[in-house]
Design a protein around this motif. Sequence first.
Motif, PDB file in Angstrom:
ATOM      1  N   UNK A  87       0.772  -1.274   0.366  1.00 43.28           N
ATOM      2  CA  UNK A  87       0.176  -0.322   0.268  1.00 43.28           C
ATOM      3  C   UNK A  87       0.866   1.501  -0.183  1.00 43.28           C
ATOM      4  N   UNK A  88       2.366   1.586  -0.424  1.00 37.63           N
ATOM      5  CA  UNK A  88       2.515   2.428   0.191  1.00 37.63           C
ATOM      6  C   UNK A  88       3.779   2.750  -1.819  1.00 37.63           C
ATOM      7  N   UNK A  89       3.750   3.694  -1.821  1.00 42.71           N
ATOM      8  CA  UNK A  89       3.884   3.998  -3.069  1.00 42.71           C
ATOM      9  C   UNK A  89       5.684   4.035  -2.839  1.00 42.71           C
ATOM     10  N   UNK A  90       6.155   3.274  -4.039  1.00 45.41           N
ATOM     11  CA  UNK A  90       7.769   3.015  -3.686  1.00 45.41           C
ATOM     12  C   UNK A  90       8.639   3.530  -5.021  1.00 45.41           C
ATOM     13  N   UNK A  91       6.980   2.841  -6.507  1.00 45.91           N
ATOM     14  CA  UNK A  91       8.068   3.256  -7.798  1.00 45.91           C
ATOM     15  C   UNK A  91       6.771   4.523  -8.859  1.00 45.91           C
ATOM     16  N   UNK A  92       7.548   5.052  -9.404  1.00 43.36           N
ATOM     17  CA  UNK A  92       7.161   5.731 -10.702  1.00 43.36           C
ATOM     18  C   UNK A  92       7.015   5.193 -12.289  1.00 43.36           C
ATOM     19  N   UNK A  93       5.855   4.458 -12.952  1.00 44.42           N
ATOM     20  CA  UNK A  93       6.462   4.131 -14.527  1.00 44.42           C
ATOM     21  C   UNK A  93       5.436   4.758 -15.695  1.00 44.42           C
ATOM     22  N   UNK A  94       5.819   5.360 -16.200  1.00 45.72           N
ATOM     23  CA  UNK A  94       6.024   6.032 -17.444  1.00 45.72           C
ATOM     24  C   UNK A  94       6.098   5.007 -18.716  1.00 45.72           C
ATOM     25  N   UNK A  95       5.060   4.888 -19.484  1.00 48.82           N
ATOM     26  CA  UNK A  95       4.782   4.312 -20.771  1.00 48.82           C
ATOM     27  C   UNK A  95       4.765   4.955 -21.868  1.00 48.82           C
ATOM     28  N   UNK A  96       5.957   5.928 -21.495  1.00 46.66           N
ATOM     29  CA  UNK A  96       5.950   6.636 -22.805  1.00 46.66           C
ATOM     30  C   UNK A  96       7.129   6.806 -23.269  1.00 46.66           C
TER      31      UNK A  96
END
Length: 267
Positions: free
Chosen positions: A65-74
């Motif tokens: 439940x804790x934000x750990x990483x970002x992903x950009x489909x770009x």
Amino acid sequence: MEHGTTRSSTGTNVVHTGSVFGAPCWVSLTSRDLDTTQRFYSAVLGWRWRTARLGDRFLTALADGIPVAGVAGMATVWHMPVAWTPYFAVADADETVARVRERGGTVAVGPLSFAPGRAALLADRDGAIFGVWQGRLVTEWEAWRQAAPVFVTLHTRDAFDAAIFYGEILGWASGRSGCCEVEYEGEEVVLRSQGSVVARIESGAVDTAPDRSLRPHWQVHFVVADVPGCARAAREHGGDVLAESEHEAALRDPDGALFMVSSSRDH
């Protein structure tokens, strides 16, 4: 500029980059196919997902439940390589970007303003890509490191030269409260924040190596309980295992992004 910890209107603590400046505070992945990325990292690292504020092409990975990483489909839209990138906390993104330029680095993107702060994507003198973040942390630093947990290593041409470059732009060993401390252990440079090892810098990368994994680059490690299990899941879900031992494995996701899983930060 944001520094230290303040309190939001709801009474909760809001931690800003000034409290841990110079330390890794986030990691992000550029991806070609978000659906494949979600399935792969859910299987390998047990992550769950939510849509990020930037839109449908952007996801936030959650561990317990804790934000750990970002992903950009770009990756295709931005014409960028598929890769994991560490972000370092800074008190002032504009000042940091100016220092990068002055010291021979490259500014790829930014600084750009987002709702909670400002970000820039940069490259050091040897071409290793990294980011900086100023403002409110997505996840409080200690909670982020315990939930992910994350460790980063710079493979570069000359560890000591790189330590000088990053030290000057990120304020390492500056004597300011909250800054990172630098230690030299043989041929390796070790970075500590609040007493914990958060990064290492190692020599030996080759600028012109045909294999990009041998060129100067930042490598993101995820500390896991079951390295063989992660390697097995990577194979089963379209990834590759490039190297594997009992305590560490080098993995590649289906899009080609390289990362490490380790049983300990002390590798």
